[in-house]
Design a protein around this motif. Structure first.
Motif, PDB file in Angstrom:
ATOM      1  N   SER A  23       0.847  -1.188   0.000  1.00  0.00           N
ATOM      2  CA  SER A  23       0.000   0.000   0.000  1.00  0.00           C
ATOM      3  C   SER A  23       0.888   1.246   0.000  1.00  0.00           C
ATOM      4  O   SER A  23       1.926   1.268   0.669  1.00  0.00           O
ATOM      5  CB  SER A  23      -0.874  -0.025   1.263  1.00  0.00           C
ATOM      6  N   PRO A  24       0.499   2.294  -0.743  1.00  0.00           N
ATOM      7  CA  PRO A  24       1.288   3.530  -0.729  1.00  0.00           C
ATOM      8  C   PRO A  24       1.420   4.058   0.705  1.00  0.00           C
ATOM      9  O   PRO A  24       0.484   3.912   1.513  1.00  0.00           O
ATOM     10  CB  PRO A  24       0.475   4.483  -1.593  1.00  0.00           C
ATOM     11  N   ILE A  25       2.547   4.642   0.981  1.00  0.00           N
ATOM     12  CA  ILE A  25       2.869   5.072   2.356  1.00  0.00           C
ATOM     13  C   ILE A  25       1.771   5.937   2.949  1.00  0.00           C
ATOM     14  O   ILE A  25       1.334   5.744   4.081  1.00  0.00           O
ATOM     15  CB  ILE A  25       4.220   5.812   2.369  1.00  0.00           C
ATOM     16  N   LYS A  26       1.312   6.892   2.169  1.00  0.00           N
ATOM     17  CA  LYS A  26       0.348   7.856   2.718  1.00  0.00           C
ATOM     18  C   LYS A  26      -1.020   7.238   3.012  1.00  0.00           C
ATOM     19  O   LYS A  26      -1.832   7.848   3.691  1.00  0.00           O
ATOM     20  CB  LYS A  26       0.188   9.031   1.765  1.00  0.00           C
ATOM     21  N   ARG A  27      -1.277   6.070   2.432  1.00  0.00           N
ATOM     22  CA  ARG A  27      -2.582   5.441   2.700  1.00  0.00           C
ATOM     23  C   ARG A  27      -2.544   4.546   3.932  1.00  0.00           C
ATOM     24  O   ARG A  27      -3.540   3.944   4.307  1.00  0.00           O
ATOM     25  CB  ARG A  27      -3.013   4.634   1.477  1.00  0.00           C
ATOM     26  N   ARG A  28      -1.411   4.419   4.525  1.00  0.00           N
ATOM     27  CA  ARG A  28      -1.295   3.573   5.716  1.00  0.00           C
ATOM     28  C   ARG A  28      -1.817   4.318   6.937  1.00  0.00           C
ATOM     29  O   ARG A  28      -1.637   5.545   7.047  1.00  0.00           O
ATOM     30  CB  ARG A  28       0.167   3.194   5.949  1.00  0.00           C
ATOM     31  N   ALA A  29      -2.406   3.569   7.815  1.00  0.00           N
ATOM     32  CA  ALA A  29      -3.029   4.195   8.995  1.00  0.00           C
ATOM     33  C   ALA A  29      -2.016   4.983   9.811  1.00  0.00           C
ATOM     34  O   ALA A  29      -2.293   6.075  10.314  1.00  0.00           O
ATOM     35  CB  ALA A  29      -3.659   3.103   9.866  1.00  0.00           C
ATOM     36  N   GLU A  30      -0.771   4.422   9.920  1.00  0.00           N
ATOM     37  CA  GLU A  30       0.208   5.097  10.765  1.00  0.00           C
ATOM     38  C   GLU A  30       0.682   6.432  10.184  1.00  0.00           C
ATOM     39  O   GLU A  30       1.317   7.220  10.880  1.00  0.00           O
ATOM     40  CB  GLU A  30       1.404   4.184  11.057  1.00  0.00           C
ATOM     41  N   PHE A  31       0.392   6.661   8.887  1.00  0.00           N
ATOM     42  CA  PHE A  31       0.761   7.943   8.280  1.00  0.00           C
ATOM     43  C   PHE A  31      -0.448   8.856   8.101  1.00  0.00           C
ATOM     44  O   PHE A  31      -0.369   9.852   7.387  1.00  0.00           O
ATOM     45  CB  PHE A  31       1.456   7.714   6.930  1.00  0.00           C
ATOM     46  N   HIS A  32      -1.517   8.507   8.778  1.00  0.00           N
ATOM     47  CA  HIS A  32      -2.723   9.337   8.684  1.00  0.00           C
ATOM     48  C   HIS A  32      -2.404  10.748   9.188  1.00  0.00           C
ATOM     49  O   HIS A  32      -1.830  10.925  10.257  1.00  0.00           O
ATOM     50  CB  HIS A  32      -3.842   8.712   9.528  1.00  0.00           C
ATOM     51  N   GLY A  33      -2.756  11.726   8.411  1.00  0.00           N
ATOM     52  CA  GLY A  33      -2.489  13.110   8.809  1.00  0.00           C
ATOM     53  C   GLY A  33      -1.127  13.615   8.366  1.00  0.00           C
ATOM     54  O   GLY A  33      -0.833  14.794   8.522  1.00  0.00           O
ATOM     55  N   PHE A  34      -0.315  12.752   7.797  1.00  0.00           N
ATOM     56  CA  PHE A  34       1.006  13.181   7.326  1.00  0.00           C
ATOM     57  C   PHE A  34       0.839  14.048   6.076  1.00  0.00           C
ATOM     58  O   PHE A  34       0.225  13.644   5.102  1.00  0.00           O
ATOM     59  CB  PHE A  34       1.867  11.953   7.008  1.00  0.00           C
ATOM     60  N   GLU A  35       1.402  15.244   6.135  1.00  0.00           N
ATOM     61  CA  GLU A  35       1.183  16.175   5.023  1.00  0.00           C
ATOM     62  C   GLU A  35       2.449  16.413   4.202  1.00  0.00           C
ATOM     63  O   GLU A  35       2.466  17.280   3.325  1.00  0.00           O
ATOM     64  CB  GLU A  35       0.660  17.511   5.567  1.00  0.00           C
ATOM     65  N   GLY A  36       3.471  15.688   4.503  1.00  0.00           N
ATOM     66  CA  GLY A  36       4.722  15.881   3.761  1.00  0.00           C
ATOM     67  C   GLY A  36       4.656  15.236   2.376  1.00  0.00           C
ATOM     68  O   GLY A  36       3.616  14.745   1.939  1.00  0.00           O
ATOM     69  N   ILE A  37       5.782  15.279   1.706  1.00  0.00           N
ATOM     70  CA  ILE A  37       5.864  14.712   0.349  1.00  0.00           C
ATOM     71  C   ILE A  37       6.756  13.481   0.400  1.00  0.00           C
ATOM     72  O   ILE A  37       7.790  13.485   1.075  1.00  0.00           O
ATOM     73  CB  ILE A  37       6.455  15.769  -0.612  1.00  0.00           C
TER      74      ILE A  37
END
Lengths: 329, 528
Positions: A23-37
């Motif tokens: 799964s793409p990094i940003k779609r992982r639950a632990e990266f929820h709210g991550f706004e970086g690139i």
């Protein structure tokens, strides 16, 4: 920053690799709210030194197509071509050969990624102006006279990790790269320096580098080191967490873990790594703000009071201020 | 029972007076006292006598009152607080004499004090006494006259060891006369100083006149012409006032200095070796005390610099020759700040340019000498008639000559001087040429081989092409260089507009090819 090469760090097995790529990094639950690139590097250096991605129960032959596939799986928003880094003892002919191999990957990378919605960075290699200029000549001998500015969104300068402690060389490399970019008409692009995040950062920023990456914050934690600043470390056991206001050091539970009240060492050093990253990011933010000030006084003042006060970095700091930031006298 | 520790006064006086080893220290003390008395002029006369020197010091300062006069003779009873002299040690150097006479006028009163045989009495373990008389004086008159007779200067003031240049150097390097305070103070107290040596000591001039300002040479930022282009280059740094933060609070250091070549440095009143006078001086009351040349990084020679760093928070030893609070946080902060400041100076592009100009001058001188030597060698070969080896390498070259490869240029090595830059004189097409030999062209440049005297560069290989391109791009020892790989030629133009070129012979190019052809020949012969 995420590198395809780092996927197999610490001897992971095939199943874990598949989990990473599922799964793409940003779609992982632990990266929820991550706004970086997400910057997905190609892992060229690891590929060069190890020949392949080497897990605990598998080995993965890498090529441009495979790297690009993984960069997509990770959800990379900035991606780079698979490159063939140079090494300090490479002859001129060997460097040219590697540049041509990189160029062939670039050619394929451009075709593969033409419809992928990510910023594309071109990797370049060399320790000074002439090496980087030769690299560009070899690249163009394969790709023709492509418009670098229109084709790429940034430049990633690589091959510097083996020279990470040679600040004179790092400064020459970034200055040389900026000169080549200016002469060849693509100095409007941002310049990323791959794998360097030590005390050279303010100096490299002063001579033209825009972004940096490395895993030194984590490597330091693995070695039991806790950053007091960009310049100094202490052993985690000797750290006074009260001196730091970062989220890690502000948390009683994480402080307790760093104090060794945990069964596994990874649970002690994990928070230290995040603290180290926080220190690096805070310093980078500070440097960025000073660069954005009018004139050079803000950055000169920063350099003067940080690396300018360190015996091993002082002379490089003074060189950069004298040559690139208006000078002292 | 309480007891009070006692002091052996005679021994203390003897010890303190003996501690001043250099008789010129008497001048330092006198000048500091005159300066503190607000004098605008000081006259010093020194006469050498068989039983010691006679010295007269006269100033137009505000003179001494009874308390001041007492401090003059007392030990450890100075009216000063934080400046040099507060310990009341300095004037005790006068005790090393047969007679001290002081006349001082202030506020309409003249005090006259006289001490007889102080040195003899101290050595006999007797504390010398002095008589004081008080008389009226015109209220407009003020000042002090000190007459020291039979001063035990040893050989210090003898004609053999004292000259005006030596006195001038001492005044500027060791006394208030070499003050750098005028760079920092708007209301600087200026003082004229005259020193007159008896003709028996130095009759080369009437007297020495100077002021209490240390003046640096004027700046010359660009190299000059001639063989030593950097010798008059000079740049001034400062005045800089820096605050030191340390465990005991804050202090101020005032730094003023210069970097420059020998000719610029010689405009200062130097005496003897520059290595004992230049570098980084720590000062108190703007009087230089001790050097801290470690503040200059080891890759730079301290002799190029003269910096004076004044800090009132350093403490001095009794004879003022050393700093005694070196373990204090003030001193450590001072060391750190000076290293930091001088790192900025040594990385100043001007200073790097100065070193480069020095190096270019040195190489140009070497190249000129090489050209002459090469010319002489050509002449010698022309006159010798036939090849005659003069060293082992030439013998080897002689053996090789008949077997030169047919496709290689016909080159005969006529001589071989391995320690010269022009290693060989060779004959090509009947012409003698000065040749430099190097394993690669890159090595030749790395070794800073000269271009001008070389007509031919004989290399095994070119070396790293990018390194050669980098040399083309950035220049070579101040010259523009163009390397034509196709025509095997190096062209150059020096900063003085001298242009030239030399051919490059890449030997491996001629060795590799015939080897392959020869192997092929052998192979076909075997098959047959």
């Amino acid at each position: 920053m995420m590198s395809v090469g780092s996927l197999t760090d610490y001897g992971i097995n095939r199943d874990l690799l598949q989990t990473y790529l599922s799964s793409p990094i940003k779609r992982r639950a632990e990266f929820h709210g991550f706004e970086g690139i997400i910057f997905a590097d190609s892992g060229g250096y690891k590929n060069l030194t190890q020949g392949a991605l080497d897990g605990s129960d598998f080995e993965l032959e890498m090529n441009q197509a495979r790297v690009f596939e993984m960069q997509q799986q990770l959800g990379g928003e900035i991606i780079v071509n698979l490159d063939i880094p140079i090494e300090p003892d490479d002859s001129f002919e060997e460097r040219c050969r590697k540049a041509r191999l990189t160029a062939e990957n670039v050619d394929e990378f451009l075709e593969l990624s033409k419809d992928y919605p990510a910023a594309r960075y071109l990797t370049v290699h060399g320790y000074n102006y002439s090496m980087i200029d030769t690299f560009m000549q070899e690249l163009q001998s394969i790709l023709g006279d492509i418009d670098i500015s229109a084709t790429f969104d940034g430049i990633a300068l690589g091959s510097l990790v083996p020279k990470k402690d040679d600040r004179e060389l790092l400064i020459n490399a970034v200055q040389g790269c900026r000169d080549v970019m200016a002469e060849r008409g693509f100095d409007d692009l941002p310049l990323h320096v791959l794998g360097i995040s030590n005390t050279a950062i303010p100096l490299l920023a002063a001579v033209g580098a825009d972004t940096f990456d490395s895993s030194s914050y984590m490597q330091a934690a693995i070695n039991g080191k806790y950053y007091k600043s960009l310049l100094s470390t202490v052993r985690v056991e000797d750290a006074d967490f009260k001196d730091c206001s970062c989220p890690v050091c502000s948390s009683p539970e994480l402080r307790s873990r760093m104090n060794g009240n945990t069964q596994y060492r990874k649970d002690q050093m994990g928070p230290a790594a995040v603290h180290n990253l926080y220190v690096q990011m805070t310093e980078l933010k500070n440097i960025r703000e000073r660069i954005q000030m009018d004139g050079t006084d803000g950055l000169v003042d920063y350099i003067e009071n940080t690396i300018g006060r360190n015996d091993s970095t002082r002379k490089h700091a003074h060189r950069v201020v004298n040559e690139s930031l208006g000078g002292y006298f | 029972m309480k007891r009070t520790p006692t002091v052996n006064e005679v021994n203390e006086f003897l010890e303190i007076a003996s501690d001043f080893e250099d008789p010129l220290e008497l001048l330092r003390e006198s000048l500091s006292n005159a300066f503190d008395a607000g004098a605008e002029s000081v006259d010093i006369r020194i006469k050498s006598q068989p039983d010691g020197s006679d010295i007269i010091i006269e100033d137009d300062g505000h003179g001494m009152n009874e308390e001041d006069l007492k401090s003059f003779f007392d030990l450890g009873n100075s009216s000063k607080t934080d400046s040099i002299g507060y310990k009341g040690h300095g004037t005790k150097i006068f005790y090393k004499s047969d007679h001290i006479k002081v006349n001082t006028s202030r506020d309409g009163i003249t005090l006259s004090a006289e001490m007889k045989n102080p040195w003899e009495k101290l050595n006999n373990r007797v504390l010398p006494e002095y008589d004081v008389t008080k008389t009226d004086a015109p209220s407009s008159r003020s000042g002090t006259l000190i007459r020291i007779s039979g001063f035990k200067s040893g050989e210090g003031f003898s004609p053999e060891s004292l000259t005006y240049p030596k006195v001038h150097n001492y005044l500027k390097w060791k006394t208030i006369v070499g003050s750098t305070a005028h760079f920092f103070e708007d209301d600087f107290h200026e003082m004229d100083i005259t020193v007159e040596l008896d003709d028996e000591i130095d009759d080369s001039r009437e007297q020495l006149t100077t002021t209490n300002k240390f003046e640096f040479p004027s700046e010359q930022l660009l190299p000059g012409d001639g063989e030593f282009p950097a010798e008059r280059m000079c740049k001034l740094y400062g005045p800089n006032e820096i605050t030191l933060n340390h465990a005991e609070g804050t202090s101020t250091v005032e730094i003023m200095g210069m970097a420059g070549g020998k000719a610029a440095r010689n405009e200062l009143p130097t005496f003897g070796r520059h290595s004992t006078q230049f570098g980084v001086w720590l000062a108190k009351d703007h009087i230089k005390v001790e050097r801290l040349n470690e503040a200059i990084s080891h890759d730079n020679e301290f002799i190029h610099f003269l910096f004076v760093a004044n800090c009132q928070d350093i403490e001095l030893s009794a004879n003022r020759g050393k700093i005694r609070n070196k373990s204090s946080s003030v001193y450590q902060a001072l060391e750190e700040e000076l290293s930091h400041f001088l790192s900025k100076v040594t990385h100043d592009p001007w200073f790097e340019g100065y070193l480069e100009a020095r190096r270019q001058g040195e190489l140009a001188r070497k190249a000129s000498s090489e050209s002459t030597k090469a010319h002489d060698r050509v002449d010698r070969i022309k006159s010798r008639g036939r090849f005659m080896p003069s060293n082992d390498a030439e013998i080897l070259f002689g053996l090789q000559r008949p077997s030169a490869q047919s496709n290689a240029p016909e080159i005969f090595v006529e001589d071989y001087h391995p320690t010269d830059d022009i290693t060989a004189i060779v004959r090509t097409d009947g012409t003698l040429q000065a040749a430099a030999v190097s394993s690669t062209l890159v090595d030749y440049f790395d070794d800073e081989g000269p271009l001008e005297p070389a007509e031919l560069l004989i290399c095994w290989e070119w070396g790293d092409t990018d390194e050669l391109r980098e040399i083309q791009r950035t220049g070579y020892l101040g010259s523009d260089v163009d390397i034509d790989f196709e025509r095997s030629k190096v062209s150059y133009e020096t900063k003085d507009g001298i242009s030239g070129s030399c051919d490059v012979i890449i030997v491996s190019k001629y060795i590799d090819t015939p080897m392959v052809e020869e192997a092929g020949t052998v192979s076909s012969t075997s098959t047959d």
